[in-house]
Design an enzyme around this catalytic site. Structure first.
Site, PDB file in Angstrom:
ATOM      1  CB  CYS A   9      -0.978  -0.117   0.980  1.00  0.00           C
ATOM      2  SG  CYS A   9      -0.242   0.329   2.758  1.00  0.00           S
ATOM      3  NE  ARG A  15      -4.654   1.520   1.984  1.00  0.00           N
ATOM      4  CZ  ARG A  15      -4.542   2.067   0.702  1.00  0.00           C
ATOM      5  NH1 ARG A  15      -5.374   1.935  -0.087  1.00  0.00           N
ATOM      6  NH2 ARG A  15      -3.553   2.998   0.665  1.00  0.00           N
ATOM      7  CG  ASP A 117      -4.777   4.953   3.313  1.00  0.00           C
ATOM      8  OD1 ASP A 117      -4.846   4.339   4.416  1.00  0.00           O
ATOM      9  OD2 ASP A 117      -3.539   5.644   3.098  1.00  0.00           O
TER      10      ASP A 117
END
Length: 146
Positions: A9, A15, A117
């Protein structure tokens, strides 16, 4: 056969470490190594506290995560690279064009779903992110653990 999976990410504090934890648990008996990194990692930072709380509430015990920057070496070592958003594919390929063909969305099996996000968005965003990651991880695990 996949032996090393890398999940990517941006910051590597929300994440990708959540997905790393879930995929590692789902593939525990397979011998497949799962790691994570960030395209613009907040180097050496721990797992974001709300991400850790949501993982814990779902029965996972996050252990000692420290954010790490994506490197060409990590890309090279990975047999499969899973990312959260389409633009992350471009980020990986800008670093290592030879990775083309082994970089996919984590949400590939959910019609190429992107997982946005949740950073600085409050707990409901993290709960939603967890649910999307869990669905995607289960879909990958079914295919990888064969």
């Amino acid at each position: 056969m996949f032996k090393n999976i890398l999940i990517v990410c941006i910051g590597n504090i929300c994440r990708s470490p959540m997905a790393e934890q879930l995929l590692r648990a789902a593939l525990a008996s397979s011998g497949i190594a799962v790691r994570s990194a960030g395209l613009a990692a907040l180097r050496d930072q721990p797992l974001e506290s709300t991400a850790g709380q949501v993982l814990h509430e779902h029965g996972h015990v996050p252990q000692g995560h420290r954010a790490r920057q994506l490197s060409a070496e990590a890309v090279s070592e990975a047999d499969l690279i899973l990312v959260m958003e389409h633009r992350h594919i471009d980020g990986v390929l800008n670093l290592a064009p030879e990775a083309r063909g082994k970089v996919f969305l984590l949400g590939k099996w959910q019609h190429d779903r992107e997982i946005t996000d949740p950073y600085r968005q409050g707990k409901p965003a993290f709960v939603q992110t967890y649910a999307l990651i869990e669905q995607a991880v289960q879909a990958w695990a079914q295919r990888l653990a064969r």
